[in-house]
Scaffold this motif. Structure first.
Motif, PDB file in Angstrom:
ATOM      1  N   ALA A 161       0.647  -1.205  -0.046  1.00 23.99           N
ATOM      2  CA  ALA A 161      -0.095   0.092   0.037  1.00 23.99           C
ATOM      3  C   ALA A 161       0.875   1.244  -0.058  1.00 23.99           C
ATOM      4  O   ALA A 161       0.522   2.220  -0.524  1.00 23.99           O
ATOM      5  N   LYS A 162       1.967   1.245   0.839  1.00 20.08           N
ATOM      6  CA  LYS A 162       2.916   2.541   0.745  1.00 20.08           C
ATOM      7  C   LYS A 162       3.502   2.737  -0.404  1.00 20.08           C
ATOM      8  O   LYS A 162       4.022   3.935  -0.631  1.00 20.08           O
ATOM      9  N   VAL A 187      -4.231  -3.199   3.961  1.00 25.28           N
ATOM     10  CA  VAL A 187      -4.675  -1.871   4.361  1.00 25.28           C
ATOM     11  C   VAL A 187      -5.432  -2.105   5.632  1.00 25.28           C
ATOM     12  O   VAL A 187      -6.688  -2.608   5.396  1.00 25.28           O
ATOM     13  N   SER A 219      -6.302   0.609   8.096  1.00 29.80           N
ATOM     14  CA  SER A 219      -6.865   1.554   8.940  1.00 29.80           C
ATOM     15  C   SER A 219      -7.816   2.281   7.894  1.00 29.80           C
ATOM     16  O   SER A 219      -7.603   2.265   6.898  1.00 29.80           O
ATOM     17  N   GLU A 258      -8.500   5.455   7.742  1.00 31.63           N
ATOM     18  CA  GLU A 258      -7.806   6.475   7.049  1.00 31.63           C
ATOM     19  C   GLU A 258      -7.192   6.007   5.765  1.00 31.63           C
ATOM     20  O   GLU A 258      -7.082   6.785   4.818  1.00 31.63           O
ATOM     21  N   GLU A 259      -6.311   4.974   5.800  1.00 33.88           N
ATOM     22  CA  GLU A 259      -5.609   4.448   4.726  1.00 33.88           C
ATOM     23  C   GLU A 259      -6.358   4.137   3.694  1.00 33.88           C
ATOM     24  O   GLU A 259      -6.105   4.340   2.487  1.00 33.88           O
ATOM     25  N   ARG A 276      -7.695   6.909   1.982  1.00 32.96           N
ATOM     26  CA  ARG A 276      -6.590   7.611   1.227  1.00 32.96           C
ATOM     27  C   ARG A 276      -6.641   7.021  -0.250  1.00 32.96           C
ATOM     28  O   ARG A 276      -6.636   7.736  -1.366  1.00 32.96           O
ATOM     29  N   LEU A 277      -6.295   5.595  -0.126  1.00 34.11           N
ATOM     30  CA  LEU A 277      -6.275   5.081  -1.409  1.00 34.11           C
ATOM     31  C   LEU A 277      -7.513   5.084  -2.294  1.00 34.11           C
ATOM     32  O   LEU A 277      -7.315   5.093  -3.455  1.00 34.11           O
ATOM     33  N   SER A 337      -7.521  -6.345   3.173  1.00 27.47           N
ATOM     34  CA  SER A 337      -7.385  -5.852   4.520  1.00 27.47           C
ATOM     35  C   SER A 337      -7.557  -7.035   5.561  1.00 27.47           C
ATOM     36  O   SER A 337      -8.388  -8.036   5.140  1.00 27.47           O
TER      37      SER A 337
END
Length: 306
Positions: A255-256, A278, A280, A282-283, A286-287, A297
């Protein structure tokens, strides 16, 4: 007139396919099922909530509404396809058949590829507290056969009138592990596809791997089965695709590594991008804002909030 045109078109396509050595045969219509518009995948079932790669974890993921069950495949000494991430019993969260801890000195002693499945099944993979996943419900569990997982999932889908899901199966292999941790790519894929076809789920299957070799074998022998290239390196999209040698259905990076440029590039190639892992909200947000085509996840319960 329309019928004549259709006939001529079909003949033209057949002649073209036969005269071009590079063109692969058109797969049957039932194998051309599209992936979900946004694919929500339960990593190892629902690893954050139940023991990973077990039948309870897969059923929990279905209960939570995933569109794809993600899982890892290994091969036993007697050629059975089973679910496991590690090539050995992991002392961090797995126990001996007696219920005792696996000693540190034996941390990598119990290799799945060196054990018959009847012995593998006796180990407890769900009763030990796993500090990385404190929410994980403890229960006695075992490493199941892939065939069992498919039967259980399909029965659950039918009983609960749920939509059909996809199965994203990772081949856990690498060149240095051939003959020690797993069979060579050709044998690995033959055994895996045999189970898939026995259970008649080919249209709903994605095979993913960090090892391009298994995907290359699959693409050569079964081009109708969807493929996903797992990535955690910094080589970039073009070099990874060049190494693979064909265009997969999915590009699945850590993911990063996902950036707006990577999302745009994968879509330009006509490839879906589905990052891992993934965990969280929030992440996830974002994605999704970047335009990814799905998420993998450990906590599929977060998808409802998404």
């Amino acid at each position: 007139m329309r019928g004549i045109l259709y006939t001529l078109s079909a003949v033209f396509i057949l002649i073209t396919a036969c005269t071009s050595g590079k063109m692969t045969p058109t797969p049957p219509a039932e194998a051309m099922l599209p992936l979900p518009d946004f694919d929500l995948e339960g990593h190892r079932g629902a690893r954050g909530l139940l023991p990973e790669n077990t039948i309870p974890a897969m059923l929990k993921a279905l209960e939570l509404g995933v569109t794809t069950l993600e899982m890892d495949a290994h091969i036993s000494q007697d050629g059975q396809v089973l679910l496991s991430h590690d090539p050995y019993f992991n002392r961090e969260h797995e126990l001996l058949p007696t219920g005792e801890e696996i000693p540190k000195v034996n941390a990598k002693k119990y290799l799945l590829y060196q054990m018959p499945y009847s012995q593998i099944r006796t180990f407890d993979v769900g009763s030990k507290y796993y500090s990385k996943f404190p929410q994980q419900q403890l229960m006695k569990a075992y490493k199941p056969l892939l065939s069992e997982v498919i039967d259980s999932a399909q029965a659950y889908i039918k009983e609960n009138n749920l939509p059909q899901v996809f199965y994203n199966i990772e081949t856990k292999s690498k060149p240095s592990g051939d003959g020690k941790y797993h069979p060579a790519p050709e044998d690995f894929m033959d055994r895996l596809v045999a189970v898939i076809d026995e259970k008649k789920i080919r249209p709903y299957v994605i095979i993913q791997s960090f090892d391009p070799r298994t995907l290359q074998v699959l693409h050569r022998k079964h081009p109708d089965i969807k493929t996903s290239l797992l990535v955690e390196n910094l080589k970039g999209l073009e070099k990874n695709l060049e190494q693979l040698g064909f265009t997969p259905n999915i590009y699945s990076p850590y993911a990063k590594l996902v950036t707006p440029a990577l999302v745009e590039a994968t879509h330009r190639y006509g490839i879906k991008i589905i990052p891992w892992t993934v965990n969280s909200l929030e992440e996830m947000q974002r994605l999704k804002a970047l335009g990814v085509d799905g998420l993998i996840s450990d906590y599929p319960d977060l998808y409802k909030k998404l």
